[in-house]
Write a protein that holds these residues in place. Structure first.
Motif, PDB file in Angstrom:
ATOM      1  N   ALA A 114      29.595  71.018 -52.236  1.00  0.00           N
ATOM      2  CA  ALA A 114      29.358  70.282 -53.483  1.00  0.00           C
ATOM      3  C   ALA A 114      30.154  70.875 -54.646  1.00  0.00           C
ATOM      4  O   ALA A 114      30.718  70.142 -55.451  1.00  0.00           O
ATOM      5  CB  ALA A 114      27.872  70.249 -53.827  1.00  0.00           C
ATOM      6  N   TYR A 115      30.180  72.181 -54.752  1.00  0.00           N
ATOM      7  CA  TYR A 115      30.971  72.847 -55.784  1.00  0.00           C
ATOM      8  C   TYR A 115      31.091  74.326 -55.459  1.00  0.00           C
ATOM      9  O   TYR A 115      30.352  74.849 -54.627  1.00  0.00           O
ATOM     10  CB  TYR A 115      30.382  72.644 -57.175  1.00  0.00           C
ATOM     11  N   GLY A 133      42.264  75.678 -59.677  1.00  0.00           N
ATOM     12  CA  GLY A 133      41.563  76.193 -58.509  1.00  0.00           C
ATOM     13  C   GLY A 133      40.351  77.020 -58.861  1.00  0.00           C
ATOM     14  O   GLY A 133      40.002  77.191 -60.027  1.00  0.00           O
ATOM     15  N   SER A 134      39.728  77.531 -57.852  1.00  0.00           N
ATOM     16  CA  SER A 134      38.480  78.263 -58.051  1.00  0.00           C
ATOM     17  C   SER A 134      38.701  79.658 -58.624  1.00  0.00           C
ATOM     18  O   SER A 134      37.756  80.366 -58.888  1.00  0.00           O
ATOM     19  CB  SER A 134      37.714  78.356 -56.733  1.00  0.00           C
ATOM     20  N   GLY A 139      25.392  81.887 -53.182  1.00  0.00           N
ATOM     21  CA  GLY A 139      26.808  82.135 -52.948  1.00  0.00           C
ATOM     22  C   GLY A 139      27.750  81.378 -53.868  1.00  0.00           C
ATOM     23  O   GLY A 139      28.957  81.385 -53.673  1.00  0.00           O
ATOM     24  N   LYS A 140      27.197  80.722 -54.886  1.00  0.00           N
ATOM     25  CA  LYS A 140      28.034  80.009 -55.860  1.00  0.00           C
ATOM     26  C   LYS A 140      28.278  80.923 -57.050  1.00  0.00           C
ATOM     27  O   LYS A 140      27.476  81.792 -57.373  1.00  0.00           O
ATOM     28  CB  LYS A 140      27.355  78.717 -56.330  1.00  0.00           C
ATOM     29  N   ARG A 141      29.400  80.703 -57.714  1.00  0.00           N
ATOM     30  CA  ARG A 141      29.701  81.474 -58.920  1.00  0.00           C
ATOM     31  C   ARG A 141      29.238  80.680 -60.137  1.00  0.00           C
ATOM     32  O   ARG A 141      29.219  79.451 -60.110  1.00  0.00           O
ATOM     33  CB  ARG A 141      31.184  81.798 -58.991  1.00  0.00           C
ATOM     34  N   HIS A 146      20.061  72.613 -57.121  1.00  0.00           N
ATOM     35  CA  HIS A 146      19.996  71.660 -56.003  1.00  0.00           C
ATOM     36  C   HIS A 146      21.343  71.559 -55.302  1.00  0.00           C
ATOM     37  O   HIS A 146      21.431  71.688 -54.083  1.00  0.00           O
ATOM     38  CB  HIS A 146      19.560  70.277 -56.490  1.00  0.00           C
ATOM     39  N   TYR A 147      22.402  71.329 -56.066  1.00  0.00           N
ATOM     40  CA  TYR A 147      23.719  71.149 -55.462  1.00  0.00           C
ATOM     41  C   TYR A 147      24.295  72.450 -54.908  1.00  0.00           C
ATOM     42  O   TYR A 147      25.217  72.429 -54.106  1.00  0.00           O
ATOM     43  CB  TYR A 147      24.687  70.489 -56.450  1.00  0.00           C
ATOM     44  N   ALA A 148      23.738  73.584 -55.304  1.00  0.00           N
ATOM     45  CA  ALA A 148      24.170  74.856 -54.730  1.00  0.00           C
ATOM     46  C   ALA A 148      23.815  74.921 -53.250  1.00  0.00           C
ATOM     47  O   ALA A 148      24.426  75.658 -52.484  1.00  0.00           O
ATOM     48  CB  ALA A 148      23.539  76.023 -55.473  1.00  0.00           C
TER      49      ALA A 148
END
Length: 122
Positions: A11-12, A106-107, A35-37, A4-6
């Motif tokens: 959001a992250y 960081g990311s 596109g999120k890791r 959901h938050y992706a």
């Protein structure tokens, strides 16, 4: 919640799944499609092998094996009735610890780097 938050902008950047259950595999794949890791924290003897196979394409980082940090995550109660049993820290504290380390660095934090940071906390 991870999936959901992706879809929520900003959001992250990295989803950290604390599980070893294969049922999360579809959510992990779809999260990456958004596109999120995705990172995985699990126990070696209870993580489904399909989650960690390269062919599964579920992860962006090496697995963080919680077993490697068990002395930091569990307190040993040496009383006779509880000998050999551990008292786990709360899930909230573990999530806060991992999130804090990722946020601080960081990311670009890798599983190896996260493991090294956890080692320094000993």
């Amino acid at each position: 919640d991870m999936l959901h938050y992706a879809t929520v902008p900003g959001a992250y950047d990295i989803a950290v799944l604390l599980s070893g259950d294969k049922d999360f595999m579809p959510a992990m794949l779809r999260t990456r499609e958004k596109g999120k890791r995705v990172a995985l924290c699990s126990l070696k003897n209870s993580c489904n092998k399909h989650l960690i196979l390269h062919e599964s394409r579920t992860l962006d980082f090496d697995v963080i094996w919680l077993d490697d940090f068990s002395d930091m995550l569990f307190e040993k109660d040496l009383s006779k009735e509880n000998y050999g049993k551990g008292s786990p820290i709360s899930e909230d504290i573990l999530v806060e610890l991992v999130a804090g380390l990722v946020e601080k660095n960081g990311s670009s934090v890798t599983a190896r780097k996260l493991g090294r940071m956890l080692q320094k906390l000993k």
